[in-house]
Design a protein around this motif. Structure first.
Motif, short mmCIF file in Angstrom:
data_model
loop_
_atom_site.label_atom_id
_atom_site.label_comp_id
_atom_site.label_asym_id
_atom_site.label_seq_id
_atom_site.Cartn_x
_atom_site.Cartn_y
_atom_site.Cartn_z
N THR A 8 0.70 -1.29 -0.03
CA THR A 8 0.09 -0.16 0.00
C THR A 8 0.80 1.26 -0.12
O THR A 8 1.94 1.27 0.85
N TRP A 9 0.59 2.07 -1.03
CA TRP A 9 1.69 3.19 -1.20
C TRP A 9 0.90 4.54 -1.20
O TRP A 9 -0.34 4.62 -1.73
N ASP A 10 1.31 5.35 -0.45
CA ASP A 10 0.80 6.71 -0.47
C ASP A 10 1.62 7.94 -1.17
O ASP A 10 2.84 7.99 -1.11
N GLN A 40 -3.71 6.91 -3.23
CA GLN A 40 -3.20 5.87 -2.57
C GLN A 40 -2.93 4.55 -3.66
O GLN A 40 -4.12 4.21 -4.34
N TYR A 131 5.39 7.88 -4.44
CA TYR A 131 4.70 7.13 -3.15
C TYR A 131 5.64 6.75 -2.40
O TYR A 131 6.58 5.85 -2.86
N ARG A 133 5.72 4.10 1.12
CA ARG A 133 5.10 2.78 1.79
C ARG A 133 4.06 3.48 2.89
O ARG A 133 4.52 4.34 3.80
N SER A 134 2.89 2.89 2.80
CA SER A 134 1.83 3.25 3.79
C SER A 134 2.31 2.88 5.21
O SER A 134 2.74 1.56 5.46
N SER A 135 2.20 3.67 6.31
CA SER A 135 2.59 2.89 7.65
C SER A 135 1.58 2.53 8.45
O SER A 135 0.37 2.27 7.87
#
Ligand code: VLZ
Length: 135
Positions: A8-10, A40, A131, A133-135
């Motif tokens: 999952t990338w923000d 996202q 992007y 990586r989503s935390s």
């Protein structure tokens, strides 16, 4: 030739999305909304099979493909065109060609220092997104 895009990338930066949308013929009002979105990406990769989901508060877009297999893509909710789309590996990069009404249309993804990069191309316009990586 592979890389692991799963995750999952923000979005952290979005350069010239406006120019890309103009090239696609997206209307003014839609561009004003879309231009401030923080999309996202959720990417599911199983070897050469991919599902790329782009989520935003305004619209979502999903595409799925297998490397090297051309398919008909309908860019529903974006510019609503049909493309003959194919994605290939190029040294770990995902290189997409979207053949159709618009010249020079496609995108490239790559990973560098745990950031996901995306270049979106249409005609003479290039949009560059990064992007994390989503935390
Ligand atoms: O991405 O083709 O990751 O499909 C923007 C959604 C998604 C917001 C743009 C609504 C899709 C915009 C970019 C309304 C005009 C794209 C590929 C590469 C996968």
């Amino acid at each position: 030739m592979s890389a692991d895009y799963n995750g999952t990338w923000d979005i952290v930066s979005n350069d010239n999305f406006e120019g890309y949308m103009v090239a696609l013929g997206i209307d003014f009002a839609t561009r004003k909304i879309a231009g401030v979105l923080k999309p996202q990406k959720v990417i599911e990769q199983d070897g050469d099979c991919f599902i790329i989901k782009t989520y935003s508060t305004f619209r979502n877009y999903t595409c799925s493909f297998k490397i090297g297999e051309e398919y008909e893509e309908v860019t529903k909710g974006l510019d609503n065109r049909k493309c003959q789309t194919v994605v290939n590996w190029d040294n770990g990069r995902l290189v997409c060609v979207q053949r159709g009404e618009k010249k020079n249309r496609g995108w490239t993804h790559w990973i560098e220092e745990d950031k996901l990069h995306l270049e979106l191309r249409c005609e003479k316009q290039v949009c560059k997104q990064v992007y994390k990586r989503s935390s």
